[in-house]
Motif scaffolding. Structure first.
Motif: not given
Length: 305
Positions: A176-186
């Protein structure tokens, strides 16, 4: 002997624990010491039975179900062949929480908790509502820990691996953590999304050293999360070359894990090689619990000139 006794030379929970401990001590690759073998055998036994450690102690003389015996025997053989314990149980502890792990993401290590603690402490003291990026998030351990320990922070996690990002998303949901997760080159992401705090446990093993790693690492954990280029410093060099334009105006900080002999070289990238891009920043090195220089940090307390 019947077939079951031939396949599994134990009947009770206690006998199963003794067998698994002995097998891992004798046949594991690499051969392990008695204390570690016993601890790993217990972990696997708890996993297949669903017992707590307290329940295990009081049930050592009780019979073990055939299904549990079969699972235990299979897992012990896989562990002895070098498969990581955390992949076998599907979880790893980090900062007092359990995270789901499986092939496709790096297993969180205890030394990375030094990085997490330093970042949490800085955010709480200087910028509770910081915009934070976990660069190369893996299981999401760093991003999720910061989101839970600093609930006002806005946390984003980025990883090149779709598998890792999926696991991180599962962990964020489970905890239950609010984290936006994205796939890609940082690095590309940073060019379009300046932040205030960056945390990263990047790949830092020199390419030539990968064949010499323990079989449980080189044979099972994702190469993408391990290979740091010819000298292990490829990620740090690229990050240093970005300069502090990757950060929003005002207080900012970054925290990066390094290999056991890399701290001086990594710090030098920011204080010498690319110093002109990091004016107004202070840099330091933090030791892990074994006294190994493990985390390099940068901090800017003032706005851009």
């Amino acid at each position: 002997m019947n077939e079951r006794e031939t396949s599994y030379p134990f009947r009770t929970t206690g006998e199963a624990l003794a067998w698994a401990s002995s097998f891992l001590q004798r046949d594991a690759d690499p051969v392990t010491d008695p204390v570690r073998a016993r601890a790993e055998a217990e972990t696997l036994l708890l996993h297949v039975t669903g017992l707590t450690r307290t329940q295990l102690v009081v049930s050592l003389r009780e019979g073990l179900k055939p299904s549990a015996a079969e699972q235990l025997a299979a897992l012990v053989h896989r562990r002895a062949a070098g498969e990581p314990l955390q992949y076998l149980t599907g979880q790893a502890g980090f900062y007092g929480r359990l995270f789901r792990v499986r092939p496709g993401c790096l297993i969180p290590r205890p030394e990375t908790e030094v990085l997490a603690a330093a970042a949490v402490s800085w955010i709480r003291a200087h910028l509770p509502a910081a915009q934070v990026l976990d660069f190369g998030c893996g299981s999401g351990a760093l991003a999720i820990t910061i989101a839970l320990e600093c609930p006002d922070a806005v946390v984003t996690a980025v990883d090149l691996s779709e598998d890792a990002a999926a696991i991180a998303a599962e962990n964020a949901a489970a905890l239950q953590a609010s984290v936006a997760i994205h796939v890609g080159d940082g690095f590309v992401w940073l060019q379009h999304h300046p932040i205030q705090v960056l945390v990263s446990n990047p790949p830092y093993i020199p390419t030539g050293d990968l064949p010499g790693l323990a079989v449980e690492v080189r044979g099972h954990e994702p190469r993408l999360a391990l290979d740091g280029g010819p000298d292990g410093l490829a990620y740090y060099r690229r990050f240093a070359a970005l300069g502090d334009g990757a950060f929003l105006d005002g207080p900012a900080a970054w925290f990066m894990e390094v290999g056991f002999d890399q701290a001086v070289q990594v710090k030098r990238l920011f204080t010498e090689d690319y110093a002109h891009l990091w004016q107004g920043w202070r840099f330091s090195v933090l030791d892990d619990l074994r006294g190994v220089p493990r985390v390099v940090t940068g901090e800017r307390s003032k706005s851009h000139d």
